[in-house]
Motif scaffolding. Structure first.
Motif, PDB file in Angstrom:
ATOM      1  N   ALA A 145       3.130  16.211  -9.676  1.00 40.16           N
ATOM      2  CA  ALA A 145       1.720  16.117 -11.010  1.00 40.16           C
ATOM      3  C   ALA A 145       1.697  14.880 -11.003  1.00 40.16           C
ATOM      4  O   ALA A 145       0.661  13.989 -10.953  1.00 40.16           O
ATOM      5  N   ALA A 146       2.101  13.654  -9.742  1.00 35.73           N
ATOM      6  CA  ALA A 146       1.887  12.704  -9.106  1.00 35.73           C
ATOM      7  C   ALA A 146       2.798  12.310  -8.265  1.00 35.73           C
ATOM      8  O   ALA A 146       3.726  12.560  -7.454  1.00 35.73           O
ATOM      9  N   VAL A 147       2.203  10.730  -8.064  1.00 34.29           N
ATOM     10  CA  VAL A 147       2.645  10.220  -6.195  1.00 34.29           C
ATOM     11  C   VAL A 147       3.006   9.280  -6.991  1.00 34.29           C
ATOM     12  O   VAL A 147       2.069   7.946  -7.368  1.00 34.29           O
ATOM     13  N   VAL A 148       4.109   8.191  -6.255  1.00 32.67           N
ATOM     14  CA  VAL A 148       5.114   7.397  -5.771  1.00 32.67           C
ATOM     15  C   VAL A 148       5.116   6.318  -4.315  1.00 32.67           C
ATOM     16  O   VAL A 148       5.913   7.363  -4.167  1.00 32.67           O
ATOM     17  N   SER A 149       3.856   5.653  -4.423  1.00 26.44           N
ATOM     18  CA  SER A 149       3.990   5.029  -2.447  1.00 26.44           C
ATOM     19  C   SER A 149       4.059   3.719  -1.951  1.00 26.44           C
ATOM     20  O   SER A 149       3.559   3.028  -2.988  1.00 26.44           O
ATOM     21  N   GLN A 150       4.248   3.541  -0.857  1.00 29.01           N
ATOM     22  CA  GLN A 150       3.601   2.371  -0.458  1.00 29.01           C
ATOM     23  C   GLN A 150       2.156   2.264  -0.143  1.00 29.01           C
ATOM     24  O   GLN A 150       1.886   0.621   0.166  1.00 29.01           O
ATOM     25  N   GLY A 151       1.503   3.423  -0.211  1.00 34.09           N
ATOM     26  CA  GLY A 151      -0.058   3.003   0.016  1.00 34.09           C
ATOM     27  C   GLY A 151      -0.604   2.948   1.422  1.00 34.09           C
ATOM     28  O   GLY A 151      -1.601   2.514   1.257  1.00 34.09           O
ATOM     29  N   GLY A 152       0.047   4.231   1.884  1.00 36.65           N
ATOM     30  CA  GLY A 152      -0.553   4.115   3.106  1.00 36.65           C
ATOM     31  C   GLY A 152      -2.032   4.746   3.087  1.00 36.65           C
ATOM     32  O   GLY A 152      -1.942   5.480   2.125  1.00 36.65           O
ATOM     33  N   ALA A 153      -2.350   4.680   3.990  1.00 37.28           N
ATOM     34  CA  ALA A 153      -4.198   6.026   4.072  1.00 37.28           C
ATOM     35  C   ALA A 153      -3.397   7.326   4.038  1.00 37.28           C
ATOM     36  O   ALA A 153      -4.114   7.955   3.258  1.00 37.28           O
ATOM     37  N   GLY A 154      -2.546   8.062   5.006  1.00 39.26           N
ATOM     38  CA  GLY A 154      -2.858   9.218   4.669  1.00 39.26           C
ATOM     39  C   GLY A 154      -1.725   9.597   3.063  1.00 39.26           C
ATOM     40  O   GLY A 154      -2.632  10.467   3.119  1.00 39.26           O
ATOM     41  N   ILE A 155      -1.282   8.909   2.174  1.00 40.77           N
ATOM     42  CA  ILE A 155      -0.710   9.259   1.687  1.00 40.77           C
ATOM     43  C   ILE A 155      -1.885   9.009   0.314  1.00 40.77           C
ATOM     44  O   ILE A 155      -1.679   9.803  -0.478  1.00 40.77           O
ATOM     45  N   MET A 156      -2.044   8.030   0.299  1.00 41.68           N
ATOM     46  CA  MET A 156      -3.456   7.765  -0.677  1.00 41.68           C
ATOM     47  C   MET A 156      -4.397   9.096  -0.282  1.00 41.68           C
ATOM     48  O   MET A 156      -5.183   9.024  -1.253  1.00 41.68           O
ATOM     49  N   PHE A 157      -4.529   9.480   0.749  1.00 42.59           N
ATOM     50  CA  PHE A 157      -6.142  10.170   1.065  1.00 42.59           C
ATOM     51  C   PHE A 157      -5.704  11.730   0.870  1.00 42.59           C
ATOM     52  O   PHE A 157      -5.836  13.128   0.014  1.00 42.59           O
ATOM     53  N   GLY A 158      -4.122  11.117   1.069  1.00 40.43           N
ATOM     54  CA  GLY A 158      -3.321  12.993   0.218  1.00 40.43           C
ATOM     55  C   GLY A 158      -3.291  13.116  -1.014  1.00 40.43           C
ATOM     56  O   GLY A 158      -3.628  14.453  -1.476  1.00 40.43           O
ATOM     57  N   ALA A 159      -3.051  12.253  -2.143  1.00 38.16           N
ATOM     58  CA  ALA A 159      -3.149  12.316  -3.454  1.00 38.16           C
ATOM     59  C   ALA A 159      -4.715  12.600  -3.684  1.00 38.16           C
ATOM     60  O   ALA A 159      -5.096  13.252  -5.062  1.00 38.16           O
ATOM     61  N   PHE A 160      -5.283  11.602  -3.386  1.00 36.58           N
ATOM     62  CA  PHE A 160      -6.944  12.048  -3.678  1.00 36.58           C
ATOM     63  C   PHE A 160      -6.895  13.662  -3.574  1.00 36.58           C
ATOM     64  O   PHE A 160      -7.408  13.991  -4.369  1.00 36.58           O
ATOM     65  N   ALA A 161      -6.904  14.176  -2.439  1.00 33.87           N
ATOM     66  CA  ALA A 161      -7.329  15.497  -1.902  1.00 33.87           C
ATOM     67  C   ALA A 161      -5.729  16.865  -3.190  1.00 33.87           C
ATOM     68  O   ALA A 161      -7.436  17.671  -3.136  1.00 33.87           O
ATOM     69  N   HIS A 162      -5.371  15.846  -3.570  1.00 32.45           N
ATOM     70  CA  HIS A 162      -5.221  16.806  -4.360  1.00 32.45           C
ATOM     71  C   HIS A 162      -4.916  16.885  -6.411  1.00 32.45           C
ATOM     72  O   HIS A 162      -4.087  17.005  -6.768  1.00 32.45           O
ATOM     73  N   ALA A 163      -6.036  15.664  -6.414  1.00 29.55           N
ATOM     74  CA  ALA A 163      -6.230  14.842  -7.850  1.00 29.55           C
ATOM     75  C   ALA A 163      -4.846  14.383  -8.418  1.00 29.55           C
ATOM     76  O   ALA A 163      -4.744  14.824  -9.484  1.00 29.55           O
ATOM     77  N   LEU A 164      -3.926  13.717  -7.812  1.00 25.66           N
ATOM     78  CA  LEU A 164      -2.822  12.979  -8.434  1.00 25.66           C
ATOM     79  C   LEU A 164      -2.634  11.642  -8.213  1.00 25.66           C
ATOM     80  O   LEU A 164      -3.710  11.619  -7.808  1.00 25.66           O
ATOM     81  N   PRO A 165      -2.431  11.192 -10.043  1.00 22.61           N
ATOM     82  CA  PRO A 165      -2.267   9.902 -10.187  1.00 22.61           C
ATOM     83  C   PRO A 165      -1.617   8.980  -8.744  1.00 22.61           C
ATOM     84  O   PRO A 165      -0.961  10.257  -9.152  1.00 22.61           O
ATOM     85  N   HIS A 166      -1.712   7.893  -8.455  1.00 26.37           N
ATOM     86  CA  HIS A 166      -0.480   7.297  -8.078  1.00 26.37           C
ATOM     87  C   HIS A 166      -0.202   6.106  -8.851  1.00 26.37           C
ATOM     88  O   HIS A 166      -1.018   5.169  -9.048  1.00 26.37           O
ATOM     89  N   LEU A 167       1.043   5.729  -8.094  1.00 24.99           N
ATOM     90  CA  LEU A 167       1.639   4.907  -8.349  1.00 24.99           C
ATOM     91  C   LEU A 167       1.255   4.124  -7.230  1.00 24.99           C
ATOM     92  O   LEU A 167       2.258   4.315  -6.735  1.00 24.99           O
ATOM     93  N   VAL A 168       1.199   3.123  -6.238  1.00 23.83           N
ATOM     94  CA  VAL A 168       0.794   2.250  -5.053  1.00 23.83           C
ATOM     95  C   VAL A 168       1.700   1.333  -5.805  1.00 23.83           C
ATOM     96  O   VAL A 168       1.712   0.471  -5.823  1.00 23.83           O
ATOM     97  N   LEU A 169       3.142   0.816  -4.761  1.00 28.14           N
ATOM     98  CA  LEU A 169       3.962   0.324  -4.511  1.00 28.14           C
ATOM     99  C   LEU A 169       3.603  -1.101  -3.100  1.00 28.14           C
ATOM    100  O   LEU A 169       4.551  -0.485  -2.550  1.00 28.14           O
ATOM    101  N   PRO A 170       2.988  -1.786  -2.956  1.00 23.35           N
ATOM    102  CA  PRO A 170       2.650  -2.039  -1.473  1.00 23.35           C
ATOM    103  C   PRO A 170       3.519  -2.377  -0.381  1.00 23.35           C
ATOM    104  O   PRO A 170       3.359  -3.832  -1.586  1.00 23.35           O
ATOM    105  N   GLN A 171       3.562  -2.354   0.624  1.00 26.60           N
ATOM    106  CA  GLN A 171       4.352  -3.711   1.359  1.00 26.60           C
ATOM    107  C   GLN A 171       4.229  -4.578   2.049  1.00 26.60           C
ATOM    108  O   GLN A 171       4.465  -5.165   2.418  1.00 26.60           O
TER     109      GLN A 171
END
Length: 367
Positions: free
Chosen positions: A272-298
């Motif tokens: 239903a949502a993603v929490v991640s460091q915001g790498g490109a792969g997981i960013m595009f993965g969240a977009f591809a599945h229409a998932l809201p995203h909390l990014v914790l950039p490192q």
């Protein structure tokens, strides 16, 4: 046609090029990928031929505190020393290098092959070229060759409206000749399955949390986020990264599952949502599945990606000093409760779906 691919030895740099590699192989081209030896098993398991070129990620000293410009420069010099002689012997017709990998352009110039640059996320900003351009020029001089790297065709993974470079004037972009290419949200190995424990989780909604495969050593951030999410009535699937024992995070409640790795292609459709460091792969993965995203950039490009997610309306971000349990809980609750985030993510998913796939782009660049 002989097609040589080259990438820095990190999952986040190898995985984005995999769809094009597989499309080229399946179309009958002679394909090889040059990268660190530590990526060989990841590729050979998919039936892809590899050349070990340059240091592994560990040998190069890669980690959360890495000076990435120095890393790209140093590893490229070592990779070119291995790659150029093999390329001269193999004589590729086309060289495709991901956008931080500088040995591939040298191999293309030395062999006379056509060069294509494969994006791995948002196109790097033009100021990055002030640092990496002279490094590439020196490598060209070392091998008594030269080329205009910025004249190469660039395969752009970002859809319209994501990332400021896409709207920048041509003079402010590193590469001006671009082709859109739809990013793929993970390419699982043959036989990969979700852990049975994922299907046994009790709640209807699932949150995936990850810090990727480079910054996963920031355990305080990961521990804080997992503890915060465990207080919500949702399933939590956390990937703690390669070489990390999930038991080190302590005993978890029944709705929290920790694992070193779970394939995104199989997991994200359940989320239903993603929490991640915001790498490109997981960013595009969240977009591809229409998932809201909390990014914790490192580090690295993750701050740029976090800004892009926020500007697109598809998520929120917490910078390192802002990451607390209360903040994570509040932000994820907002992402789940406000449908505007999902609507924005769904809009990006539609734009991604309209982009040409790897097989289509392959026919264009090999024509």
């Amino acid at each position: 046609m002989r097609i040589l691919f080259s990438a820095c030895p990190m999952y986040g740099h190898v995985n984005p090029i995999l769809p094009l590699v597989l499309a080229a192989r399946d179309a009958g081209h002679d394909v090889v990928v040059a990268t660190g030896a530590d990526m060989a098993a990841h590729l050979s398991g998919r039936g892809i031929a590899t050349w070990a070129a340059g240091p592994t990620h560990r040998e190069a000293g890669g980690g959360p505190d890495t000076n990435w410009l120095e890393y790209f420069a140093t590893t490229a010099r070592a990779r070119a020393a291995d790659l150029v002689p093999r390329a001269l012997d193999w004589k590729p017709d086309l060289v495709v290098s991901e956008d931080t990998e500088l040995a591939g352009p040298v191999a293309a110039a030395v062999t006379g092959a056509r060069q294509v640059v494969h994006g791995i996320g948002i196109m790097p900003p033009i100021h990055l070229w002030a640092a990496l351009g002279p490094v590439l020029d020196a490598m060209f001089a070392r091998f008594d060759t030269g080329a205009d790297h910025r004249a190469a065709t660039y395969l752009e993974l970002c859809p319209a409206g994501v990332g400021s470079p896409a709207g920048a004037p041509a003079a402010e972009r590193i590469w001006r000749d671009t082709l859109p290419l739809r990013p793929v949200a993970g390419t699982p190995s043959p036989g990969e399955r979700l852990p049975a424990a994922v299907r046994a989780l009790p709640f209807d909604r699932t949150i995936h949390i990850t810090l990727g495969t480079v910054f996963h050593g920031n355990r305080n951030v990961l521990h804080t986020a997992i503890a915060a999410l465990s207080t919500l009535p949702v399933n939590v699937v956390a990937t703690v990264g390669p070489g990390v024992d999930p038991a080190g995070f302590g005993r978890q409640p029944s709705h929290v599952l920790l694992a070193p790795y779970v394939p995104h292609t199989l997991l994200l459709p359940r989320c239903a949502a993603v929490v991640s460091q915001g790498g490109a792969g997981i960013m595009f993965g969240a977009f591809a599945h229409a998932l809201p995203h909390l990014v914790l950039p490192q580090g690295g490009d993750q701050f740029t990606n976090a800004e892009a997610v926020e500007l697109a309306g598809a998520g929120l971000a917490l910078h390192p000093a802002e990451v607390t349990g209360a903040a994570v809980t509040a932000h994820v609750t907002r992402l789940l409760d406000d449908p505007a985030f999902t609507t924005a993510a769904a809009s990006i998913r539609a734009r991604l779906a309209a982009m040409p796939d790897a097989a289509t782009v392959l026919r264009t660049i090999t024509a």
